[in-house]
Design an enzyme around this catalytic site. Structure first.
Site, PDB file in Angstrom:
ATOM      1  CD  GLU A  64      -5.341  -7.248  -4.454  1.00 49.91           C
ATOM      2  OE1 GLU A  64      -4.353  -7.590  -5.120  1.00 49.91           O
ATOM      3  OE2 GLU A  64      -5.769  -7.878  -3.479  1.00 49.91           O
ATOM      4  CG  ASP A  78      -2.500  -8.225  -7.777  1.00 51.46           C
ATOM      5  OD1 ASP A  78      -2.124  -7.345  -6.979  1.00 51.46           O
ATOM      6  OD2 ASP A  78      -2.859  -9.353  -7.409  1.00 51.46           O
ATOM      7  CB  ILE A  80       2.248  -6.147  -4.660  1.00 46.16           C
ATOM      8  CG1 ILE A  80       2.986  -4.809  -4.834  1.00 46.16           C
ATOM      9  CG2 ILE A  80       3.185  -7.207  -4.078  1.00 46.16           C
ATOM     10  CD1 ILE A  80       3.589  -4.247  -3.543  1.00 46.16           C
ATOM     11  CG  ASP A  81      -0.515 -12.183  -7.463  1.00 49.06           C
ATOM     12  OD1 ASP A  81      -1.457 -12.165  -6.651  1.00 49.06           O
ATOM     13  OD2 ASP A  81      -0.140 -13.220  -8.034  1.00 49.06           O
ATOM     14  CB  THR A  83       0.372  -8.560  -0.784  1.00 55.04           C
ATOM     15  OG1 THR A  83      -0.132  -8.057  -2.011  1.00 55.04           O
ATOM     16  CG2 THR A  83       0.571  -7.415   0.167  1.00 55.04           C
ATOM     17  CG  ASP A 209      -5.552 -12.644  -7.206  1.00 53.25           C
ATOM     18  OD1 ASP A 209      -4.743 -11.815  -6.777  1.00 53.25           O
ATOM     19  OD2 ASP A 209      -6.596 -12.956  -6.601  1.00 53.25           O
TER      20      ASP A 209
END
Ligand code: 2AM
Ligand code: CA
Length: 259
Positions: A64, A78, A80-81, A83, A209
């Site tokens: 990302e 990702d 941190i999905d 965020t 995601d």
């Protein structure tokens, strides 16, 4: 499952960095009107890329916050999905990693280090959470189904996207038990996989995601498609629909309607 374990080991170490950031008062930056990024999105991603490059040099990396290499044999990250949850100290966020060989999902890992929940799947070998097999729900009635969705960041500047969200809610909310909007697409997919939700839909998601969650749902017995019921392609399709398979057609009927 040797390779899956190797990936998991690296992701668990990245989880330590993630946890450290979750406790802190964070520097928050904006990528767009609504789209946030913290120093820890970058830190977790850098760690994952460094470790994956060491062990899996023949894979390209799509992540990302940085690298966008070719999609063929790739690791889609990702860091941190969820965020926005992370930045607000809400423990509903995860590291999501999907591993693709010849453009097909092979391994998938979604790890919420705060709640210590590790979801994973290997193509053809079912789906697991912390070592226990998971299955989609067998609810067959949409009216008794709990669904999840998300609101695209673009709703701040794109009137069409905002209208789509409101319009679909208007039609689907009366027909299901209720709708949740918890803010992490990768975990939404895992919740479908373990039968907490019967279904999930959202527009404008990016490959990172959903790259892991789609395999976890399929291996848990669920179904993934676009809003018209055709195969979902995360580079091209606007909308993803995930379900236990049983209520899928009814969701598609509502989501595909042009109104
Ligand atoms: P993020 O937390 O990694 O940014 C919330 O609706 C969910 O959708 C989260 O998984 C969030 O990812 C993702 N999301 C929402 N809008 C997005 C967009 N425009 N691009 C990428 N991801 C988006
Ligand atoms: Ca992210």
């Amino acid at each position: 499952m040797k390779t899956l374990n190797e990936f998991t080991e690296i992701i668990k170490k990245a989880g330590e960095i993630f946890k450290e950031g979750f406790e802190k008062k964070l520097q928050i930056h904006s990528k767009g009107i609504k789209d946030l990024v913290t120093d820890y999105d970058i830190k977790v991603e850098k760690f994952l890329i460094k470790e994956f490059r060491k062990k899996f040099a023949n894979f390209s990396i799509i992540a990302e916050e940085s690298a966008k290499e070719k999609f063929n044999n790739s690791i889609i990250i990702d860091p941190i999905d969820g965020t926005t949850n992370f930045a607000h100290h809400i423990p509903h966020c995860a590291i999501s990693v999907g591993i693709y060989e010849k453009k097909e999902p092979k391994y998938a890992i979604v790890y919420n280090p705060i709640l210590n929940e590790l979801y994973y799947a290997k193509k053809g070998e079912e789906a697991y959470k912390n070592g226990e097999k998971i299955k989609v729900s067998n609810q067959n009635c949409l009216q008794r189904s709990l669904l999840a969705t998300g609101f695209p960041y673009s709703s701040a500047e794109n009137e069409d996207d905002l209208k789509w969200v409101i319009n679909k809610l208007k039609h689907i909310l009366p027909r299901c038990q209720d709708i949740r909007r918890l803010g992490s697409a990768s975990l939404d997919l895992c919740y479908v996989a373990e039968g907490k939700y019967e279904g999930f839909y959202e527009i404008n998601l990016k490959p990172w995601d959903v790259s892991a969650g789609v395999l976890i749902v399929k291996e848990a017995g669920g179904l993934i498609s676009n809003e018209f019921g055709y195969e979902y392609n995360f580079f091209e399709d606007r909308c993803i629909v995930a379900s236990n398979g049983i209520i899928h057609d009814e969701m598609i009927e509502i989501l595909s309607k042009k109104v």
